[in-house]
Design a protein around this motif. Structure first.
Motif, PDB file in Angstrom:
ATOM      1  N   LEU A   1       0.992  -1.142  -0.273  1.00  0.00           N
ATOM      2  CA  LEU A   1       0.021  -0.158  -0.221  1.00  0.00           C
ATOM      3  C   LEU A   1       0.895   0.794  -0.316  1.00  0.00           C
ATOM      4  CD1 LEU A   1      -2.660  -1.231   2.821  1.00  0.00           C
ATOM      5  CD2 LEU A   1      -2.978  -1.209  -0.086  1.00  0.00           C
TER       6      LEU A   1
ATOM      7  N   GLU B   1       3.490   4.379  -7.698  1.00  0.00           N
ATOM      8  CA  GLU B   1       1.631   4.919  -7.621  1.00  0.00           C
ATOM      9  C   GLU B   1       1.179   4.702  -8.932  1.00  0.00           C
ATOM     10  OE1 GLU B   1       0.834   7.808  -5.047  1.00  0.00           O
ATOM     11  OE2 GLU B   1       0.754   6.080  -3.244  1.00  0.00           O
TER      12      GLU B   1
ATOM     13  N   VAL C   1      -0.561 -12.023  25.658  1.00  0.00           N
ATOM     14  CA  VAL C   1      -0.279 -10.217  25.420  1.00  0.00           C
ATOM     15  C   VAL C   1      -0.771  -9.898  27.071  1.00  0.00           C
ATOM     16  CG1 VAL C   1      -2.196  -8.463  24.804  1.00  0.00           C
ATOM     17  CG2 VAL C   1      -2.363  -9.556  23.596  1.00  0.00           C
TER      18      VAL C   1
ATOM     19  N   VAL D   1       2.577  -7.421  28.910  1.00  0.00           N
ATOM     20  CA  VAL D   1       2.375  -5.923  29.689  1.00  0.00           C
ATOM     21  C   VAL D   1       2.552  -6.294  30.674  1.00  0.00           C
ATOM     22  CG1 VAL D   1       0.213  -4.673  30.688  1.00  0.00           C
ATOM     23  CG2 VAL D   1      -0.372  -5.468  28.156  1.00  0.00           C
TER      24      VAL D   1
ATOM     25  N   HIS E   1       3.708   1.310  25.517  1.00  0.00           N
ATOM     26  CA  HIS E   1       3.846   0.163  24.943  1.00  0.00           C
ATOM     27  C   HIS E   1       4.322  -0.038  23.885  1.00  0.00           C
ATOM     28  CE1 HIS E   1       0.757   3.357  23.316  1.00  0.00           C
ATOM     29  NE2 HIS E   1       1.641   3.048  22.799  1.00  0.00           N
TER      30      HIS E   1
ATOM     31  N   ASP F   1       5.509  -3.643  25.144  1.00  0.00           N
ATOM     32  CA  ASP F   1       4.664  -4.868  24.244  1.00  0.00           C
ATOM     33  C   ASP F   1       4.498  -5.545  23.812  1.00  0.00           C
ATOM     34  OD1 ASP F   1       4.612  -3.135  26.947  1.00  0.00           O
ATOM     35  OD2 ASP F   1       1.914  -2.977  26.709  1.00  0.00           O
ATOM     36  N   LEU F   2       4.371  -3.982  22.831  1.00  0.00           N
ATOM     37  CA  LEU F   2       4.501  -4.809  21.259  1.00  0.00           C
ATOM     38  C   LEU F   2       5.721  -5.343  20.386  1.00  0.00           C
ATOM     39  CD1 LEU F   2       3.386  -1.687  19.348  1.00  0.00           C
ATOM     40  CD2 LEU F   2       1.809  -3.764  19.109  1.00  0.00           C
TER      41      LEU F   2
ATOM     42  N   LYS G   1      -1.368   7.250   0.353  1.00  0.00           N
ATOM     43  CA  LYS G   1      -2.229   7.783   0.446  1.00  0.00           C
ATOM     44  C   LYS G   1      -2.317   7.243   2.680  1.00  0.00           C
ATOM     45  CE  LYS G   1      -3.943   4.755  -3.553  1.00  0.00           C
ATOM     46  NZ  LYS G   1      -2.837   3.890  -3.777  1.00  0.00           N
TER      47      LYS G   1
ATOM     48  N   HIS H   1      -3.030   5.725   5.456  1.00  0.00           N
ATOM     49  CA  HIS H   1      -3.758   4.385   5.881  1.00  0.00           C
ATOM     50  C   HIS H   1      -3.073   4.336   7.589  1.00  0.00           C
ATOM     51  CE1 HIS H   1      -3.873   2.429   2.071  1.00  0.00           C
ATOM     52  NE2 HIS H   1      -2.313   3.015   1.839  1.00  0.00           N
TER      53      HIS H   1
ATOM     54  N   ALA I   1       1.498   7.397  22.316  1.00  0.00           N
ATOM     55  CA  ALA I   1       0.929   6.953  21.105  1.00  0.00           C
ATOM     56  C   ALA I   1       0.244   8.654  20.813  1.00  0.00           C
ATOM     57  CB  ALA I   1      -0.373   5.940  21.031  1.00  0.00           C
TER      58      ALA I   1
ATOM     59  N   ARG J   1      -4.029  -1.332  28.416  1.00  0.00           N
ATOM     60  CA  ARG J   1      -2.512  -1.629  27.994  1.00  0.00           C
ATOM     61  C   ARG J   1      -2.691  -2.633  26.948  1.00  0.00           C
ATOM     62  NH1 ARG J   1       2.842  -0.001  30.793  1.00  0.00           N
ATOM     63  NH2 ARG J   1       4.827  -1.141  29.095  1.00  0.00           N
ATOM     64  N   MET J   2      -3.426  -4.050  27.606  1.00  0.00           N
ATOM     65  CA  MET J   2      -3.523  -5.035  26.771  1.00  0.00           C
ATOM     66  C   MET J   2      -4.387  -4.388  25.214  1.00  0.00           C
ATOM     67  SD  MET J   2      -3.922  -8.201  29.022  1.00  0.00           S
ATOM     68  CE  MET J   2      -4.873  -9.399  28.016  1.00  0.00           C
TER      69      MET J   2
ATOM     70  N   ILE K   1      -4.552  -1.374  23.962  1.00  0.00           N
ATOM     71  CA  ILE K   1      -3.670  -1.060  23.161  1.00  0.00           C
ATOM     72  C   ILE K   1      -3.228  -1.872  22.302  1.00  0.00           C
ATOM     73  CG2 ILE K   1      -1.949   0.787  23.088  1.00  0.00           C
ATOM     74  CD1 ILE K   1      -3.056   1.809  25.214  1.00  0.00           C
ATOM     75  N   VAL K   2      -2.664  -2.535  22.896  1.00  0.00           N
ATOM     76  CA  VAL K   2      -1.547  -3.858  22.098  1.00  0.00           C
ATOM     77  C   VAL K   2      -2.090  -4.684  20.941  1.00  0.00           C
ATOM     78  CG1 VAL K   2       0.426  -5.371  22.333  1.00  0.00           C
ATOM     79  CG2 VAL K   2       0.173  -4.283  24.131  1.00  0.00           C
ATOM     80  N   THR K   3      -3.813  -5.052  21.406  1.00  0.00           N
ATOM     81  CA  THR K   3      -3.970  -5.946  20.590  1.00  0.00           C
ATOM     82  C   THR K   3      -4.525  -5.448  19.582  1.00  0.00           C
ATOM     83  OG1 THR K   3      -4.853  -6.974  22.854  1.00  0.00           O
ATOM     84  CG2 THR K   3      -5.884  -7.589  20.611  1.00  0.00           C
TER      85      THR K   3
ATOM     86  N   ARG L   1      -3.494  -2.589  18.386  1.00  0.00           N
ATOM     87  CA  ARG L   1      -1.807  -1.884  17.464  1.00  0.00           C
ATOM     88  C   ARG L   1      -1.731  -3.474  16.437  1.00  0.00           C
ATOM     89  NH1 ARG L   1      -0.359   2.481  15.450  1.00  0.00           N
ATOM     90  NH2 ARG L   1       1.155   1.674  14.741  1.00  0.00           N
ATOM     91  N   MET L   2      -1.462  -4.688  17.284  1.00  0.00           N
ATOM     92  CA  MET L   2      -1.443  -5.900  16.302  1.00  0.00           C
ATOM     93  C   MET L   2      -2.377  -5.731  15.119  1.00  0.00           C
ATOM     94  SD  MET L   2       1.677  -7.153  18.060  1.00  0.00           S
ATOM     95  CE  MET L   2       1.326  -9.048  17.255  1.00  0.00           C
TER      96      MET L   2
ATOM     97  N   GLU M   1      -1.319  -3.786  12.318  1.00  0.00           N
ATOM     98  CA  GLU M   1      -0.201  -3.563  11.359  1.00  0.00           C
ATOM     99  C   GLU M   1      -0.231  -5.208  10.378  1.00  0.00           C
ATOM    100  OE1 GLU M   1       3.195  -3.685  13.716  1.00  0.00           O
ATOM    101  OE2 GLU M   1       3.006  -1.649  14.750  1.00  0.00           O
ATOM    102  N   ARG M   2      -1.513  -6.201  10.859  1.00  0.00           N
ATOM    103  CA  ARG M   2      -1.237  -7.168  10.142  1.00  0.00           C
ATOM    104  C   ARG M   2      -2.516  -7.582   8.977  1.00  0.00           C
ATOM    105  NH1 ARG M   2      -1.289 -12.626  12.532  1.00  0.00           N
ATOM    106  NH2 ARG M   2      -0.895 -12.390  14.204  1.00  0.00           N
TER     107      ARG M   2
ATOM    108  N   VAL N   1      -6.094  -2.680   6.650  1.00  0.00           N
ATOM    109  CA  VAL N   1      -6.945  -2.334   5.333  1.00  0.00           C
ATOM    110  C   VAL N   1      -8.657  -2.909   6.192  1.00  0.00           C
ATOM    111  CG1 VAL N   1      -8.479  -3.217   3.527  1.00  0.00           C
ATOM    112  CG2 VAL N   1      -5.847  -2.023   3.581  1.00  0.00           C
TER     113      VAL N   1
END
Lengths: 344, 640, 306
Positions: A75, A82, A266, A270, A281, A284-285, C2, C4, C42, C181-182, C184-186, C188-189, C192-193, C196
């Protein structure tokens, strides 16, 4: 010493330094981990390891003819790509992933890209001349002695690393292209610290020490001498091991998308961050991402809390508040036990 | 605001609800054909810009021009006309801001942020009314008579005294004093922004009357006279305030005439003189400012509280560097500041409970801050001049840093400035083979950038925390000195760290940081008590700064001590001897040393001076740091 | 490239920061916001996510970014060299300040910006006009923008003059609540995966938020500043010992924006309170050597007595 033909010391022949090797491999499996910072004194095979990693890297499917190495189907594309996609001229090709080096003393224009002056004067047209950040897109960006990098170059790196994008607004050029790279830095901590901002951008950090064990030391020297005497023969000897590693990385990459970190994983991440009092965080990530990569190398698609604990030795060292009176070495065993208690 | 078609509406002068004295000054400046420059000083959000811009609304017949901060010299004063050079290959003087400004008003905001040579040239032009251009093969002189209205925030840096003296008038804006006025000011600001047209039209009648009065006064003031005896009085006031030169006297007379004319009189009276003195002399006075001079009039005819808008103390030049105090200007606020630091001395407040103290340990408050001298670039003792020079900036050789100009490249070219090259190539275009292009740039036209790189300074304070510092509360003064240097470092955006040595070790209580807040907190908690392990301090300092000396940073170690080292590093060695030999060893390490001698009392050993000599550093006594003290002692020396 | 970006409505926690950003979307006259905070809080994600909530404009641009290494001439605009070489004509080539006109201008790591660039921003934000006088170019164009900056105070502070140009300032702290916090992390994951799909999961929430902002804008356009609110603002600001009248203006704007976002025409006490919390922090701390005394602490009680 410089070898004429790229006779690189094979990665799998490196003795010891397990954390460093693991960190490098996990980053190759999952580039979104965010790179690795390798700290250690001279002569700890830091640079050798990074350079030899190149041979294990998988191929990338990129858009043909793009100087920014835009990934096919991504993307995030540079303006030219593009255009190529919208006009249907986006033929793809496989190229090996590379290690792009950023030498100390590089100028801002070389790193970020600049106006092609020659072109401007002779043709009267402005053209963007891509820099190192463009070449690094989709690849590994390697900075030796990263702590000695000049401040304004660090600023450029920070920007790109944070967004995965390089914005250029200089010398009459306004240009944007993707710049997602695995940042690998090596440094000798005795020569000065890293700016906290940059330190924080590294997904993983490992501290390497010179090998103390006498037997291993001898082994290192023997292998090195053998390699120097007959590089090809030496490489041949390790080709099986190299192939095995390559396959491991490839297999892990193939299942990485299916790897799932459940709530317990997760939660473990944390908890660890909070327990160690780590800011933000981002830790965490990084724990989850690295644990996912680790699970993938084990052929599993479910991340378990143990994976998280296992990788914390790579993810946490540089994120813990600095306390000069305490050894920053993380006791993974203790952490695992603690986690076990916590979660049960 | 300026009628350049961008913003149609200017906040009307008559809509300004506060700042009575500055308003008076604006009317006066516009009513006098002889007043050429006016400086408006004040903290942020107190109406400087509104005042400056309202000149345009008051004198609609005089065009307003703005000099932006990024303006280059040739655009302000004139250079080669690029279009003509390209079109006809002629070298002609280009149109410039001052060239267009003849008879008009020129607004220069944030004058203190402008390159100093530009500001000088600008103020010279106001005095002489003529401008000479010598550049790019152009040699020309032209006439331009304009009123310069400049603004500045003193906390962003000071103007030099010489520059300040060039201003005919200088006024100070201040926030509204009472709640009603404040609400009114805010309300009108909101109204203007939401409906500028309506707001302006509501003030149209008043504004027109005001500008008519000013235009009339401007005509009249040419013929206004000053009674003979008054001239002597002006001179007396000026010398009483220690005003140097004659610019002050002349400005007062011109302004007094304008004030008289504004009041429809042909002869100035005492009131006019007082008003004039209050807007013309404040920035020039050189007395210590303790009391208002005997002739300095109290404001009588203005609204309540207005006089506190006038600074009663220092010249803005001085106050400019004391960000804490000058922000406030009025003395009541200065009291507030003093109280605050007074409180601090009694109880080092802050949320965390004070750390447990050794029986012999004490924590002293922080003494009051003052403006410090440029201690880092002093090289009056010792041979440590190797790192000297100005601290913040260096011409850079590489392609980093910001562009400050262009030059003809020597040798290999690698940092081309395209626009400057085009300018250089422009006059030759008529005679060149084009090959499809409109401009042909040849090698000789190429210009490269001259860049300036900030050399970050890392300043490490190595503080003696031993018991002797507790004597006579010496530590209070030391902390005050450090605080003053912190403020200075903040304005220069340096990096700061702190090491304290006491009892038997040296401790890094603050790793080098740019966060002044953290530095301040660390300073607050510096304890005192125990013996003096000075060598430990030196070595710790070297450990921290040792790796920092590079082309990007200049490390400096500021050692605050009385030099009475009594703990040896190597057991068995005599401490003082070891201190001096360690110091000698450190002298060639690329670190700049400044030793600040804290020794006080009658019995002095002068050990800090010995230490400093061994280090090859700069030696200062604690009191020498205070710029005000220095100034005073210099002044006394001159007089005697 | 674009957009995203992470969707704004998927942000967890950090209420103050979100409120400040939304109020700026409701009324740009609030004057922008500076978000200060440690790493990984963030702040950058949130600032970028705002772009999606801003009202659509003709050219499709809503947020313009100013990257750190930008050169002076690209920010202010410069001589169009390409055009000059080709045609011999002198023409102005607009820079970032031109693009930013009428938009949000976002600067990440704003405390690392070079002084000269800061000067340009200061001038443009004070006058609403960008004036270029260099390289034979004499040009001026409108440049009114809402300035949003993010920074990590560990790397240095902003100059007081610059600081004061921000209508609001939020100090973000990291989330310590395990559950949040959990979450947030979830999120975010997940993002990223597959950005869209993740974004489409928040489509309706985003649309609702956009509509609420649009409604608030409409409501606001019909109201004028309430004199009572102006007076409270003046009173609060004097009480807190701040001189600049910009503080009062910002409180009034923010209180009105907040009221409008809640569907009200006239701000309530709560709106003024919240506005003050967003508008005052950096003005009280301007003097870096003041104690971290936080007069804001006792302020609410004081306000209750008036």
């Amino acid at each position: 010493m410089k070898q004429k033909n790229k006779a690189v010391y094979p990665f799998s022949a490196i003795v010891g330094q397990e954390n460093m090797k693991e960190a490098l491999i996990l980053n190759t499996v999952n580039p979104s981990i965010g790179g690795v910072l390798i700290r250690g004194e001279k002569g700890t095979a830091k640079s050798t390891a990074v350079r030899s990693l190149a041979e294990l890297l998988p191929d990338r499917f990129v858009i043909d003819g793009c100087p920014c190495g835009c990934a096919h189907g991504s993307l995030e594309l540079c303006p030219e790509c593009e255009e190529r996609v919208s006009t249907g001229k986006d033929g793809g090709t496989y190229v090996p992933m590379r290690v792009v080096e950023l030498p100390l003393g590089s100028t801002e224009d070389r790193v970020a890209g600049t106006l092609d002056i020659e072109h401007a004067i002779s043709e009267g047209r402005k053209k963007f001349e891509p820099g190192i950040l463009a070449m690094a897109n989709g690849n590994i960006l390697y900075v030796d002695e990263v702590n000695l990098l000049e401040d304004h170059i660090v600023d450029l790196l920070l920007d790109a690393a944070a967004m995965g994008t390089n914005f250029i607004e200089r010398e009459g050029i306004s240009y944007t292209h993707p710049s997602r790279f695995i940042l690998i830095g090596t440094m000798n901590p005795e020569e000065g610290d890293l700016r906290p901002q940059l330190l924080d951008r590294f997904g993983l950090a490992v501290d390497v020490e010179a090998e103390r064990d006498e037997g291993r030391r001898t082994e290192i020297i023997l292998r090195r001498m053998e390699f120097e005497k007959d590089p090809e023969g030496f490489r041949e000897k390790y080709s099986g091991e190299q192939d095995r590693l390559r396959k491991l990385i490839n297999d892990a990459r193939n299942i990485l998308n299916d790897v799932v970190a459940g709530a317990d994983a997760v939660k473990a991440a944390v908890r660890i961050s909070l327990h160690l009092g780590v800011d933000g965080h981002r830790a965490d990530l990084a724990l989850i991402k690295t644990a996912s990569a680790y699970a993938a190398t084990q052929g599993r698609t479910a991340v378990v809390p143990k994976d998280v604990a296992h990788v914390s030795k790579l993810v946490m060292p540089h994120r813990m508040r600095r306390n000069p009176f305490q050894d920053s070495n993380l006791d993974t065993k203790e952490l695992e036990e603690w986690l076990e208690m916590e979660i049960r | 605001m300026v009628r350049d078609g961008l913003r149609k509406y200017t906040f009307p002068f008559t809509g300004i609800k506060n700042n009575e004295t500055p308003k008076k000054a604006v009317r006066c400046a516009l009513a006098s054909p002889n007043v050429k420059s006016m400086l408006i000083c004040g903290p942020g959000g107190t109406g400087k810009t509104v005042l400056a811009e309202s000149t345009g609304s008051l004198a609609p017949e005089r065009k307003t021009h703005v000099i932006p901060l990024g303006a280059t010299e040739e655009m302000v004063f004139g250079g080669i006309d690029l279009e003509k050079a390209l079109g006809r290959g002629e070298r002609v003087l280009s149109s410039s801001i001052l060239g267009r400004a003849d008879g008009g008003i020129v607004i220069a905001e944030n004058l203190n942020l402008m390159p100093e040579h530009l500001a000088y040239k600008l103020l010279n032009a106001t005095e002489t009314g003529s401008i000479t251009v010598e550049r790019e093969g152009i040699s020309a002189t032209y006439h331009s008579d304009f009123l310069l209205v400049a603004t500045m925030r003193p906390d962003e840096g000071a103007l030099s005294e010489h520059l300040l003296d060039r201003f005919d008038m200088c006024v100070f804006t201040s926030p509204p004093k009472d709640l009603d006025t404040r609400a009114e000011v805010v309300q009108s600001s909101l109204e203007f922004h939401d409906d500028p047209e309506g707001f302006v039209s509501r003030h149209r009648k008043e504004e027109a009357a005001e500008s008519k009065a000013i235009a009339e006064a401007r005509g009249r003031s040419r013929y206004t006279s000053i009674p003979e005896g008054y001239c002597a009085a002006i001179s007396e006031v000026c010398s009483g305030l220690n005003v140097a030169g004659h610019r002050g006297d002349i400005a007062v007379m011109n302004c007094a005439r304008a004030f008289a004319a504004l009041d429809s009189r042909d002869v100035a009276n005492l009131e006019d003189l007082k008003d004039a003195a209050s807007v013309c002399l404040e920035h020039r006075r050189n007395d210590d400012g303790a009391q208002p001079a005997k002739e300095m009039p109290e404001e009588e005819n203005e609204g309540p509280g207005e006089e506190s808008g006038e600074p009663e103390g220092k010249s803005p030049g001085e106050s400019g560097e004391e960000s804490g105090e000058q922000q406030d200007g009025p003395s009541e606020n200065r009291d507030r500041e003093c109280n605050a630091s007074g409180d601090r001395q009694e109880t080092p407040d802050g949320d965390p409970p004070p750390p447990a103290l050794d029986p012999e340990e004490e924590i002293f408050g922080i003494g009051e801050a003052y403006e410090v001298i440029d201690y880092l670039s002093r090289d009056d003792r010792g041979p440590a001049g190797n790192l000297g020079g100005k601290r913040a900036k260096d011409r850079s050789d590489g392609r980093s840093g910001r562009t400050i100009g262009y030059r003809i490249p020597k040798g290999r070219i690698n940092d081309i400035a395209l626009c400057a090259s085009i300018v250089a190539a422009a006059p030759h275009q008529a005679s060149r083979e084009k090959g499809g292009l409109a401009i042909v740039i040849e090698k000789g036209d190429l210009r490269e950038r001259v860049r300036e790189r900030r050399r970050g300074t890392t300043i490490l304070f190595v503080v003696d925390g031993s018991g002797s510092m507790g004597a006579q509360k010496r530590m209070v003064a030391v902390k005050g000195a450090i605080l003053s240097m912190l403020k200075d470092a903040y304005q220069k955006r340096d990096e700061i760290g702190m090491v304290v040595f006491r009892i038997d070790r040296a401790e890094e209580i603050l790793e080098p940081t740019k966060s002044i807040l953290r530095a301040y907190k660390a300073l607050e908690d510096v304890p005192t008590g125990g013996r003096t392990p000075l060598i430990h301090g030196l070595l710790k300092g070297h450990e921290i700064l040792g790796g920092k000396a590079s082309k990007d940073t200049m490390p400096a170690m500021v050692i605050l001590t009385d030099g009475r080292c009594n703990v040896s590093f190597t057991p068995g060695k005599p401490p003082l001897e070891e201190m001096l030999s360690t110091a000698r060893a450190l002298s060639g390490t690329g670190i700049k040393f400044i030793v600040i001698d804290t020794e006080a009392g009658r019995l002095r050993f002068g050990l800090a001076l010995d230490l400093c000599r061994s280090l090859g550093g700069t030696y200062l006594k604690l009191d020498d740091l205070n710029a005000e003290h220095i100034e005073k002692s210099v002044r006394i020396a001159i007089k005697e | 490239m674009k957009n995203h970006a992470f969707p704004f409505s998927a942000l967890v926690g950090q209420e103050e920061m979100r409120e400040a950003l939304i109020l700026n979307a409701v009324d740009p006259r609030v004057g922008g916001v500076l978000i200060r905070g440690g790493k990984g809080t963030a702040k950058t994600t949130a600032a970028r996510a705002l772009a999606d909530l801003l009202p659509e404009k003709g050219d499709g641009k809503r947020m313009v970014e100013l990257p750190l290494g930008s050169s002076e001439d690209r920010v202010a605009g410069m001589l169009d060299a390409e055009h000059a070489i080709k045609t011999g004509e002198i023409r102005f080539e607009p820079g970032i300040l031109a693009k930013a006109d009428g938009n949000v201008l976002y600067v990440d790591e704003i405390n690392l910006l070079e002084d000269r660039i800061v000067d340009l921003l200061l001038e443009a934000s004070a006058s609403g006009v960008n004036r270029v006088e260099r390289d034979g170019i004499s040009h001026a164009h409108p440049s009114r923008f809402t300035l949003i900056g993010t920074m990590n105070p560990d790397e240095g502070e902003l100059r007081p003059q610059f600081l004061e140009r921000f209508g609001m300032c939020v100090n973000v702290v990291q989330e310590t609540d395990e559950g949040k916090r959990m979450e947030i992390v979830t999120r975010r994951m997940d993002f990223e995966r597959d950005p869209v799909t993740f974004r489409s999961g928040f489509d309706s929430e985003q649309a609702a938020l956009r509509k609420r902002i649009a409604d608030a804008r409409k409501l606001l356009s019909g109201t004028s500043p309430n004199p009572g609110v102006v007076r409270s603002a003046a009173r609060i600001v004097s009480h807190l010992g701040v001189e600049s009248c910009r503080a009062d203006v910002a409180i009034v704007r923010a209180a009105h924006a907040r009221a409008a976002f809640c569907g009200m025409g006239i701000p309530a006490r709560e709106d003024v309170l919240r506005a003050t919390r967003l508008v005052m922090p950096h003005r009280i701390e301007t003097e870096p050597f003041d104690e971290d005394r936080g007069p804001m602490e006792g302020f609410e009680e004081w306000f209750g007595t008036v």
